[in-house]
Motif scaffolding. Structure first.
Motif, PDB file in Angstrom:
ATOM      1  N   TYR A  28     -11.498 -17.891 -10.942  1.00  0.00           N
ATOM      2  CA  TYR A  28     -11.967 -16.665  -9.798  1.00  0.00           C
ATOM      3  C   TYR A  28     -10.532 -16.169  -8.906  1.00  0.00           C
ATOM      4  O   TYR A  28      -9.205 -17.193  -8.970  1.00  0.00           O
ATOM      5  CB  TYR A  28     -13.247 -17.263  -9.320  1.00  0.00           C
ATOM      6  N   PRO A  29     -11.012 -14.706  -8.711  1.00  0.00           N
ATOM      7  CA  PRO A  29      -9.791 -15.520  -7.909  1.00  0.00           C
ATOM      8  C   PRO A  29      -9.667 -15.676  -6.955  1.00  0.00           C
ATOM      9  O   PRO A  29     -10.311 -15.862  -6.634  1.00  0.00           O
ATOM     10  CB  PRO A  29     -10.579 -13.436  -7.401  1.00  0.00           C
ATOM     11  N   LYS A  30      -8.951 -15.680  -5.943  1.00  0.00           N
ATOM     12  CA  LYS A  30      -8.202 -16.883  -5.078  1.00  0.00           C
ATOM     13  C   LYS A  30      -8.718 -16.226  -3.357  1.00  0.00           C
ATOM     14  O   LYS A  30      -9.111 -17.407  -2.991  1.00  0.00           O
ATOM     15  CB  LYS A  30      -6.761 -17.514  -4.983  1.00  0.00           C
TER      16      LYS A  30
ATOM     17  N   ILE B  56     -11.186 -16.805   9.115  1.00  0.00           N
ATOM     18  CA  ILE B  56      -9.591 -17.149   9.069  1.00  0.00           C
ATOM     19  C   ILE B  56      -8.629 -16.134   9.202  1.00  0.00           C
ATOM     20  O   ILE B  56      -8.678 -15.555   8.726  1.00  0.00           O
ATOM     21  CB  ILE B  56     -10.217 -17.545   7.121  1.00  0.00           C
ATOM     22  N   GLN B  57      -8.005 -16.367   9.551  1.00  0.00           N
ATOM     23  CA  GLN B  57      -6.474 -15.706   9.976  1.00  0.00           C
ATOM     24  C   GLN B  57      -5.072 -16.331   8.734  1.00  0.00           C
ATOM     25  O   GLN B  57      -5.716 -16.929   8.540  1.00  0.00           O
ATOM     26  CB  GLN B  57      -6.246 -15.625  11.293  1.00  0.00           C
ATOM     27  N   LEU B  58      -4.147 -15.563   8.641  1.00  0.00           N
ATOM     28  CA  LEU B  58      -2.820 -15.893   7.841  1.00  0.00           C
ATOM     29  C   LEU B  58      -2.379 -16.765   8.088  1.00  0.00           C
ATOM     30  O   LEU B  58      -2.180 -17.486   7.382  1.00  0.00           O
ATOM     31  CB  LEU B  58      -2.410 -13.882   8.130  1.00  0.00           C
ATOM     32  N   LYS B  59      -2.202 -17.163   9.214  1.00  0.00           N
ATOM     33  CA  LYS B  59      -1.177 -19.025   9.347  1.00  0.00           C
ATOM     34  C   LYS B  59      -2.829 -20.065   9.410  1.00  0.00           C
ATOM     35  O   LYS B  59      -1.903 -21.110   8.985  1.00  0.00           O
ATOM     36  CB  LYS B  59      -1.280 -18.753  11.501  1.00  0.00           C
TER      37      LYS B  59
ATOM     38  N   LYS C 171       0.425 -10.152   1.599  1.00  0.00           N
ATOM     39  CA  LYS C 171       0.465 -11.399   2.456  1.00  0.00           C
ATOM     40  C   LYS C 171      -0.218 -12.546   2.226  1.00  0.00           C
ATOM     41  O   LYS C 171      -0.204 -12.968   2.122  1.00  0.00           O
ATOM     42  CB  LYS C 171       0.737 -11.311   3.451  1.00  0.00           C
ATOM     43  N   ILE C 172      -1.849 -12.232   2.262  1.00  0.00           N
ATOM     44  CA  ILE C 172      -2.831 -13.211   1.378  1.00  0.00           C
ATOM     45  C   ILE C 172      -2.384 -14.187   0.743  1.00  0.00           C
ATOM     46  O   ILE C 172      -1.984 -14.759  -0.502  1.00  0.00           O
ATOM     47  CB  ILE C 172      -4.322 -12.598   2.223  1.00  0.00           C
ATOM     48  N   ASN C 173      -1.810 -12.627  -0.389  1.00  0.00           N
ATOM     49  CA  ASN C 173      -1.651 -13.258  -1.556  1.00  0.00           C
ATOM     50  C   ASN C 173       0.009 -13.899  -2.133  1.00  0.00           C
ATOM     51  O   ASN C 173      -0.152 -15.155  -2.854  1.00  0.00           O
ATOM     52  CB  ASN C 173      -1.390 -12.538  -3.019  1.00  0.00           C
ATOM     53  N   LYS C 174       0.651 -14.035  -1.185  1.00  0.00           N
ATOM     54  CA  LYS C 174       1.729 -14.607  -1.114  1.00  0.00           C
ATOM     55  C   LYS C 174       1.469 -16.041  -0.768  1.00  0.00           C
ATOM     56  O   LYS C 174       2.187 -17.205  -0.908  1.00  0.00           O
ATOM     57  CB  LYS C 174       3.411 -14.105  -0.529  1.00  0.00           C
ATOM     58  N   TYR C 175       0.524 -15.610   0.731  1.00  0.00           N
ATOM     59  CA  TYR C 175       0.379 -17.331   0.802  1.00  0.00           C
ATOM     60  C   TYR C 175      -0.761 -18.180   0.419  1.00  0.00           C
ATOM     61  O   TYR C 175      -0.209 -19.583   0.029  1.00  0.00           O
ATOM     62  CB  TYR C 175      -0.392 -17.254   2.188  1.00  0.00           C
ATOM     63  N   LEU C 176      -1.199 -17.588  -0.650  1.00  0.00           N
ATOM     64  CA  LEU C 176      -1.965 -18.173  -1.967  1.00  0.00           C
ATOM     65  C   LEU C 176      -1.249 -18.607  -3.216  1.00  0.00           C
ATOM     66  O   LEU C 176      -1.502 -20.090  -3.530  1.00  0.00           O
ATOM     67  CB  LEU C 176      -3.584 -17.842  -2.395  1.00  0.00           C
ATOM     68  N   ILE C 177      -0.338 -17.779  -2.874  1.00  0.00           N
ATOM     69  CA  ILE C 177       1.254 -18.594  -4.377  1.00  0.00           C
ATOM     70  C   ILE C 177       1.845 -19.832  -3.533  1.00  0.00           C
ATOM     71  O   ILE C 177       1.837 -20.640  -4.527  1.00  0.00           O
ATOM     72  CB  ILE C 177       0.941 -17.381  -5.432  1.00  0.00           C
TER      73      ILE C 177
END
Length: 231
Positions: free
Chosen positions: A24-26, A189-192, A223-229
């Motif tokens: 599934y998508p992250k 949940i926030q970016l940090k 940004k979310i995708n970058k953090y998840l990857i």
């Protein structure tokens, strides 16, 4: 082929997997808005910004309006090749042939939902403890929304806050008992928070206010995708 399966650009990819039967998508976007129109507006912006999983969460609304809203959201999700699930409302999900449902702890059981919706639909369940997860696994859910991570105003009846240690403990217990299910962190949940959560081996995150309240949703999703990857 592997690039296609990892791309999240086709629903075909969601049923192929690296080491289990899920891919599934992250992250999920859980819709917000004061009105149905606001929900649709926010969902549309998320989809246009490359969101690939939408959970429509409407509360205190008549079925006629719920149905109308869900149909519009389904069309948007189909256009953008995104997964579309509905929070709680089994009857509407069945009527419009949504991709699935997400069920809270006080909703109909996943087992009963499966009988109504069929074997090919996505059924997610909310958990706050390892005991909840064991129960949901027995009922053969497709994924788990585990939380809350921290305080959130989205839910009125908030379960005990887990924090990082809570996730670490529960996911460790899952590993020890060989329970393999995608677990999404949820709740304020926030970016940090994404990187620390990833270190607990969480599968992904479910977000609402982080995207709803951001003017540039494309920038935030990137940004979310970058953090998840990248972590």
């Amino acid at each position: 082929i592997s690039k296609i399966l990892k791309s999240n650009t086709s629903l075909l990819a969601y049923h192929s997997i690296k080491n289990d039967k899920y891919n599934y998508p992250k992250f999920q976007y859980i819709s917000q808005g004061k009105t149905s129109k606001e929900h649709i507006k926010n969902i549309k912006k998320v989809l246009e910004s490359n969101g690939k999983w939408i959970q429509l969460r409407l509360k205190n609304i008549e079925d006629k309006e719920f149905y109308s809203t869900a149909k519009k959201v389904k069309m948007l999700c189909q256009k953008h090749k995104a997964i579309f699930i509905i929070n709680d409302n089994i009857s509407i999900a069945k009527k419009i042939n949504a991709d699935g449902v997400h069920l809270g702890k006080e909703d109909i059981s996943p087992k009963e939902a499966r009988k109504i919706l069929g074997q090919n639909k996505i059924i997610g369940g909310t958990a706050n403890t390892f005991k909840d997860i064991k129960n949901l696994e027995k009922q053969k859910v497709n994924y788990i929304g585990l939380g809350p991570y921290q305080f959130t105003s989205t839910k009125k009846k908030l379960s005990p806050i887990l924090g990082i240690k809570g996730y670490q403990n529960i996911l460790q217990q899952m590993k020890q008992q060989n329970i393999i299910l995608p677990v999404y962190a949820i709740g304020g949940i926030q970016l940090k928070d994404i990187s620390p959560l990833q270190k607990t081996n969480i599968y992904g995150i479910a977000i609402s206010g982080l995207l709803t309240n951001h003017n540039n949703k494309k920038e935030m999703i990137d940004k979310i995708n970058k953090y998840l990857i990248d972590g």
